[in-house]
Design a protein around this motif. Structure first.
Motif, PDB file in Angstrom:
ATOM      1  N   MET A 134      20.757 -23.835 -18.463  1.00 46.66           N
ATOM      2  CA  MET A 134      20.540 -25.204 -17.776  1.00 46.66           C
ATOM      3  C   MET A 134      21.311 -26.064 -17.991  1.00 46.66           C
ATOM      4  SD  MET A 134      16.607 -26.799 -17.558  1.00 46.66           S
ATOM      5  CE  MET A 134      15.813 -25.328 -17.311  1.00 46.66           C
ATOM      6  N   VAL A 135      21.866 -26.393 -19.465  1.00 50.21           N
ATOM      7  CA  VAL A 135      22.736 -27.323 -20.033  1.00 50.21           C
ATOM      8  C   VAL A 135      24.125 -26.944 -19.185  1.00 50.21           C
ATOM      9  CG1 VAL A 135      24.032 -28.058 -21.818  1.00 50.21           C
ATOM     10  CG2 VAL A 135      21.414 -27.841 -22.045  1.00 50.21           C
ATOM     11  N   GLU A 136      24.613 -25.872 -19.108  1.00 46.49           N
ATOM     12  CA  GLU A 136      25.735 -25.451 -18.514  1.00 46.49           C
ATOM     13  C   GLU A 136      25.783 -25.911 -17.179  1.00 46.49           C
ATOM     14  OE1 GLU A 136      27.018 -21.657 -21.106  1.00 46.49           O
ATOM     15  OE2 GLU A 136      25.784 -21.223 -19.396  1.00 46.49           O
ATOM     16  N   GLU A 137      24.567 -25.635 -16.439  1.00 47.98           N
ATOM     17  CA  GLU A 137      24.489 -25.937 -15.079  1.00 47.98           C
ATOM     18  C   GLU A 137      24.692 -27.600 -14.925  1.00 47.98           C
ATOM     19  OE1 GLU A 137      21.315 -25.775 -11.397  1.00 47.98           O
ATOM     20  OE2 GLU A 137      21.178 -24.553 -13.022  1.00 47.98           O
ATOM     21  N   VAL A 138      23.888 -28.311 -15.563  1.00 46.70           N
ATOM     22  CA  VAL A 138      23.838 -29.652 -15.338  1.00 46.70           C
ATOM     23  C   VAL A 138      25.323 -30.244 -15.962  1.00 46.70           C
ATOM     24  CG1 VAL A 138      22.897 -31.846 -16.568  1.00 46.70           C
ATOM     25  CG2 VAL A 138      21.305 -30.071 -16.146  1.00 46.70           C
ATOM     26  N   LEU A 139      25.875 -29.687 -16.842  1.00 45.04           N
ATOM     27  CA  LEU A 139      27.335 -30.179 -17.359  1.00 45.04           C
ATOM     28  C   LEU A 139      28.372 -29.999 -16.253  1.00 45.04           C
ATOM     29  CD1 LEU A 139      27.527 -29.316 -21.196  1.00 45.04           C
ATOM     30  CD2 LEU A 139      27.288 -31.749 -19.882  1.00 45.04           C
ATOM     31  N   ASP A 140      28.187 -28.665 -15.587  1.00 48.02           N
ATOM     32  CA  ASP A 140      29.213 -28.391 -14.421  1.00 48.02           C
ATOM     33  C   ASP A 140      28.928 -29.480 -13.437  1.00 48.02           C
ATOM     34  OD1 ASP A 140      30.075 -26.296 -15.650  1.00 48.02           O
ATOM     35  OD2 ASP A 140      28.805 -24.907 -14.839  1.00 48.02           O
ATOM     36  N   ASN A 141      27.995 -30.045 -12.987  1.00 50.84           N
ATOM     37  CA  ASN A 141      27.822 -31.042 -11.975  1.00 50.84           C
ATOM     38  C   ASN A 141      27.902 -32.578 -12.184  1.00 50.84           C
ATOM     39  OD1 ASN A 141      26.875 -29.162 -10.163  1.00 50.84           O
ATOM     40  ND2 ASN A 141      24.766 -28.809 -10.903  1.00 50.84           N
ATOM     41  N   ASN A 142      28.497 -32.701 -13.666  1.00 50.99           N
ATOM     42  CA  ASN A 142      28.786 -34.039 -14.174  1.00 50.99           C
ATOM     43  C   ASN A 142      30.071 -34.103 -14.600  1.00 50.99           C
ATOM     44  OD1 ASN A 142      25.933 -35.897 -14.635  1.00 50.99           O
ATOM     45  ND2 ASN A 142      25.604 -33.807 -14.656  1.00 50.99           N
ATOM     46  N   ASP A 143      30.782 -35.139 -14.403  1.00 54.83           N
ATOM     47  CA  ASP A 143      32.189 -35.516 -14.881  1.00 54.83           C
ATOM     48  C   ASP A 143      31.897 -36.120 -16.222  1.00 54.83           C
ATOM     49  OD1 ASP A 143      34.726 -35.883 -15.410  1.00 54.83           O
ATOM     50  OD2 ASP A 143      34.906 -37.770 -13.995  1.00 54.83           O
ATOM     51  N   THR A 144      32.108 -35.357 -17.434  1.00 58.89           N
ATOM     52  CA  THR A 144      31.677 -35.803 -18.509  1.00 58.89           C
ATOM     53  C   THR A 144      32.488 -35.174 -19.772  1.00 58.89           C
ATOM     54  OG1 THR A 144      29.735 -35.760 -20.180  1.00 58.89           O
ATOM     55  CG2 THR A 144      29.870 -34.018 -18.738  1.00 58.89           C
ATOM     56  N   GLN A 145      32.508 -36.055 -20.883  1.00 54.76           N
ATOM     57  CA  GLN A 145      33.337 -35.338 -22.113  1.00 54.76           C
ATOM     58  C   GLN A 145      32.326 -34.581 -23.003  1.00 54.76           C
ATOM     59  OE1 GLN A 145      35.538 -38.337 -24.314  1.00 54.76           O
ATOM     60  NE2 GLN A 145      34.996 -39.806 -22.535  1.00 54.76           N
ATOM     61  N   ALA A 146      30.823 -34.699 -22.696  1.00 57.29           N
ATOM     62  CA  ALA A 146      30.017 -33.752 -23.389  1.00 57.29           C
ATOM     63  C   ALA A 146      30.143 -32.318 -23.211  1.00 57.29           C
ATOM     64  CB  ALA A 146      28.457 -34.214 -22.919  1.00 57.29           C
ATOM     65  N   ASN A 147      29.717 -31.527 -24.223  1.00 53.96           N
ATOM     66  CA  ASN A 147      29.900 -30.244 -24.175  1.00 53.96           C
ATOM     67  C   ASN A 147      28.634 -29.498 -24.536  1.00 53.96           C
ATOM     68  OD1 ASN A 147      29.554 -29.823 -26.984  1.00 53.96           O
ATOM     69  ND2 ASN A 147      31.719 -30.661 -27.091  1.00 53.96           N
ATOM     70  N   VAL A 148      28.647 -28.194 -24.123  1.00 59.10           N
ATOM     71  CA  VAL A 148      27.159 -27.488 -24.266  1.00 59.10           C
ATOM     72  C   VAL A 148      26.744 -27.564 -25.644  1.00 59.10           C
ATOM     73  CG1 VAL A 148      26.017 -25.275 -24.102  1.00 59.10           C
ATOM     74  CG2 VAL A 148      27.866 -25.763 -22.468  1.00 59.10           C
ATOM     75  N   GLU A 149      27.429 -27.351 -26.475  1.00 58.17           N
ATOM     76  CA  GLU A 149      27.230 -27.273 -27.977  1.00 58.17           C
ATOM     77  C   GLU A 149      26.621 -28.741 -28.454  1.00 58.17           C
ATOM     78  OE1 GLU A 149      30.041 -26.266 -26.841  1.00 58.17           O
ATOM     79  OE2 GLU A 149      29.650 -24.089 -27.130  1.00 58.17           O
ATOM     80  N   LEU A 150      27.260 -29.779 -28.107  1.00 63.12           N
ATOM     81  CA  LEU A 150      26.699 -31.160 -28.343  1.00 63.12           C
ATOM     82  C   LEU A 150      25.254 -31.567 -27.796  1.00 63.12           C
ATOM     83  CD1 LEU A 150      26.912 -33.902 -29.822  1.00 63.12           C
ATOM     84  CD2 LEU A 150      28.403 -34.644 -27.745  1.00 63.12           C
ATOM     85  N   VAL A 151      25.149 -31.015 -26.640  1.00 67.06           N
ATOM     86  CA  VAL A 151      23.817 -31.358 -25.973  1.00 67.06           C
ATOM     87  C   VAL A 151      22.600 -30.477 -26.569  1.00 67.06           C
ATOM     88  CG1 VAL A 151      22.455 -31.149 -23.772  1.00 67.06           C
ATOM     89  CG2 VAL A 151      25.101 -31.863 -23.518  1.00 67.06           C
ATOM     90  N   LEU A 152      22.933 -29.274 -26.734  1.00 65.73           N
ATOM     91  CA  LEU A 152      21.973 -28.223 -27.590  1.00 65.73           C
ATOM     92  C   LEU A 152      21.772 -29.002 -28.983  1.00 65.73           C
ATOM     93  CD1 LEU A 152      23.345 -24.674 -26.557  1.00 65.73           C
ATOM     94  CD2 LEU A 152      21.290 -25.758 -25.734  1.00 65.73           C
ATOM     95  N   ALA A 153      22.449 -29.337 -29.755  1.00 69.69           N
ATOM     96  CA  ALA A 153      22.491 -29.871 -30.970  1.00 69.69           C
ATOM     97  C   ALA A 153      21.451 -31.156 -30.784  1.00 69.69           C
ATOM     98  CB  ALA A 153      23.543 -30.273 -31.618  1.00 69.69           C
ATOM     99  N   MET A 154      21.669 -31.956 -29.673  1.00 70.76           N
ATOM    100  CA  MET A 154      20.865 -33.084 -29.434  1.00 70.76           C
ATOM    101  C   MET A 154      19.315 -32.693 -28.996  1.00 70.76           C
ATOM    102  SD  MET A 154      23.690 -35.536 -27.690  1.00 70.76           S
ATOM    103  CE  MET A 154      22.409 -36.946 -27.323  1.00 70.76           C
ATOM    104  N   ILE A 155      19.128 -31.533 -28.271  1.00 72.23           N
ATOM    105  CA  ILE A 155      17.972 -31.140 -27.902  1.00 72.23           C
ATOM    106  C   ILE A 155      17.112 -30.696 -29.256  1.00 72.23           C
ATOM    107  CG2 ILE A 155      16.817 -29.091 -26.900  1.00 72.23           C
ATOM    108  CD1 ILE A 155      18.716 -29.091 -24.542  1.00 72.23           C
ATOM    109  N   TYR A 156      17.816 -29.984 -30.022  1.00 68.28           N
ATOM    110  CA  TYR A 156      17.496 -29.470 -31.417  1.00 68.28           C
ATOM    111  C   TYR A 156      16.723 -30.720 -32.275  1.00 68.28           C
ATOM    112  CZ  TYR A 156      16.731 -26.802 -35.687  1.00 68.28           C
ATOM    113  OH  TYR A 156      16.124 -26.246 -36.754  1.00 68.28           O
ATOM    114  N   THR A 157      17.615 -31.569 -32.117  1.00 66.30           N
ATOM    115  CA  THR A 157      17.290 -32.772 -32.883  1.00 66.30           C
ATOM    116  C   THR A 157      16.255 -33.514 -32.216  1.00 66.30           C
ATOM    117  OG1 THR A 157      20.004 -33.226 -33.601  1.00 66.30           O
ATOM    118  CG2 THR A 157      18.394 -35.126 -33.853  1.00 66.30           C
ATOM    119  N   GLU A 158      16.164 -33.756 -30.974  1.00 66.64           N
ATOM    120  CA  GLU A 158      15.011 -34.526 -30.401  1.00 66.64           C
ATOM    121  C   GLU A 158      13.716 -33.719 -30.459  1.00 66.64           C
ATOM    122  OE1 GLU A 158      14.905 -37.366 -29.164  1.00 66.64           O
ATOM    123  OE2 GLU A 158      17.022 -37.996 -29.260  1.00 66.64           O
ATOM    124  N   THR A 159      13.731 -32.445 -30.269  1.00 61.52           N
ATOM    125  CA  THR A 159      12.264 -31.733 -29.970  1.00 61.52           C
ATOM    126  C   THR A 159      12.371 -30.326 -30.519  1.00 61.52           C
ATOM    127  OG1 THR A 159      12.906 -30.983 -27.568  1.00 61.52           O
ATOM    128  CG2 THR A 159      11.807 -33.195 -27.727  1.00 61.52           C
TER     129      THR A 159
END
Length: 200
Positions: free
Chosen positions: A37-62
């Motif tokens: 799901m993260v990969e799909e969202v990132l594919d549709n965004n022009d962003t410097q974010a990567n999958v690993e960073l977003v997953l680490a933030m999900i882990y941190t948040e919830t």
């Protein structure tokens, strides 16, 4: 008697460490369920974010255990827990993170300032730009105490004990209503946890 007591303490410590390792492993694999799901969202965004960073933030948040996995409701409409599906949470979280990363790049501050701004608010990026350009616990503490906490009603500098290993290394206190001083350090550490635990 002392040897027996020492053995009991050692055994209890091993059981505790084993249990905590099991819990972390389970949490990591819960978070990894959102990878596609993260990969799909990132594919549709022009962003410097990567999958690993977003997953680490999900882990941190919830740790992936809530519907609003990135706790992004308030950045969307100002109301906590108003997002009711994980994909919307990730879309909003990635949008905010991407904005922060772009602003951090423009302000010539480090990536971890952008990550800390996910917790503190985007104005933190300008604050860091004016105070050395690199996110530190000292800067985060000052911003939490002087800006975030007073803006949310804590004008006395009231603190509370925060039980997290990274926080304990630096005093273990947060300002009430002041956000999480250690947020970016936790995300950084959780990147490592996910990398290690995803292999098992």
């Amino acid at each position: 008697m002392f040897k027996v007591l020492r053995r009991i303490i050692s055994l209890l410590l091993l059981v505790f460490i084993g249990y905590q390792t099991y819990v972390i492993h389970e949490n990591v694999h819960t978070v990894l369920q959102y990878k596609s799901m993260v990969e799909e969202v990132l594919d549709n965004n022009d962003t410097q974010a990567n999958v690993e960073l977003v997953l680490a933030m999900i882990y941190t948040e919830t740790k992936g255990g809530e519907v609003d996995v990135m706790q992004s409701s308030e950045s969307s409409d100002g109301v906590a827990n108003s997002i009711t599906d994980s994909q919307t949470s990730i879309k909003q979280g990635v949008t905010l993170l991407s904005k922060n990363l772009a602003l951090a790049d423009k302000a010539k501050v480090d990536v971890w300032t952008a990550v800390q701004a996910y917790n503190f608010g985007t104005a933190y990026i300008d604050y860091v730009a004016k105070n050395g350009g690199t996110n530190t616990i000292e800067l985060a503490k000052a911003y939490s105490r002087d800006v975030v906490a007073p803006s949310l009603g804590n004008t006395t500098g009231e603190t509370y004990f925060y039980r997290h290993p990274i926080a304990l290394l630096s005093g273990g206190k947060l300002y009430r209503n002041g956000g999480n001083i250690y947020y970016s350090q936790e995300v950084h550490f959780n990147l490592f946890l996910i990398e290690i635990m995803s292999a098992f």
